[in-house]
Design an enzyme around this catalytic site. Structure first.
Site, PDB file in Angstrom:
ATOM      1  CB  SER A 138     -21.558  -5.628  20.612  1.00 30.71           C
ATOM      2  OG  SER A 138     -22.021  -6.455  19.557  1.00 30.71           O
ATOM      3  CE1 TYR A 150     -16.546  -5.705  19.064  1.00 30.72           C
ATOM      4  CE2 TYR A 150     -18.566  -6.982  18.928  1.00 30.72           C
ATOM      5  CZ  TYR A 150     -17.917  -5.761  18.902  1.00 30.72           C
ATOM      6  OH  TYR A 150     -18.640  -4.616  18.719  1.00 30.72           O
TER       7      TYR A 150
END
Length: 251
Positions: A138, A150
């Site tokens: 990401s 995350y």
């Protein structure tokens, strides 16, 4: 363009929906042999019906189930050519409002599972003399934006991609990554945001993304099939941003 992926044996984790499902579909269009792994059997069966891919129900946070997954894939196809580590999820909230257990859960699914599956798959790729591993990270593995759990797990995945690539390229196995920006598919998070504010996506795209829109899963999938193909033979250890210009960093 023919990417010479016909007959390649491909395993896509988190392949029953969203980006993973689009990646599986792209490889099927290239006439690869595709298996998708996920936890939810209903979603797997739906994807199988829509795509024609083989399915493997598994909990990727379990070490023994990861071992069983690779063993089952190898038994079915007598080898593996391409591994797509796509499974992932966002856990927790701010650092002070997130438990250590949620940090550990994020690392288990988003990072440790990819490391372990890469180790297992690379063993068989070495025997075959070639292979490709692609880790779906990401842009938030490089900058703030997502939940801290995350961000940290995806940053670890980007670092692992580079480290493992330099170790394994001598065996003709290329390890690369993709760092998507905001990609729309009708999952729980996006639908909840739209319920609260029907103009959320329009406003988000206008304020955050120079291209003025969200990405699509298919746009991530297009990069995945390219990275798995011989057309990208000199790309090793790179994690490529695919984000419509959303990332603020210069690398």
């Amino acid at each position: 363009m023919d990417l010479n992926l016909r007959g390649k044996r491909v395993l896509v984790t988190g392949g029953s929906r969203g980006i993973g499902k689009a990646i599986a579909s792209a490889f099927i269009k290239e006439q690869s042999i595709v298996g998708i792994a996920a936890r939810n059997m209903d979603e797997l069966l739906k994807a199988k019906k829509e795509l024609g891919a083989d399915i493997f129900q598994t909990d990727l946070t379990s070490e023994s189930e990861r071992e069983d997954l690779i063993a089952s894939f190898i038994n079915r196809y007598n080898g593996i050519d391409i591994l797509i580590n796509n499974a992932g999820a966002s856990h927790g909230d701010t650092v002070m409002n997130t438990s250590l257990q949620e940090f550990e859960a994020a690392m288990q699914l988003n990072f440790i599972s990819a490391v372990h599956l890469s180790q297992l798959a690379a063993y068989y790729m070495k025997l075959n003399g070639a292979g490709s591993i692609i880790n779906i990270a990401s842009i938030y593995g490089r900058e703030a934006g997502g939940h801290p759990t995350y961000n940290a797990s995806k940053a670890a995945l980007i670092s692992f991609t580079k480290s493992f690539s330099t170790e394994i390229i001598k065996d003709n196995i290329r390890v690369n990554g993709i760092a998507p920006g905001a990609v729309f598919h009708p999952n729980k998070i996006w639908l909840e945001r739209l319920q609260k504010d029907p103009d959320f996506i329009k406003n988000y795209s206008k304020s955050r993304i120079p291209a003025g829109r969200l990405g699509s899963p298919e746009e991530i999938a297009n990069v995945a099939v390219f990275l798995a193909s011989e057309k990208s033979s000199w790309i090793v250890g790179s994690t490529i941003n695919v984000d419509g210009g959303q990332s603020h960093l210069n690398f």
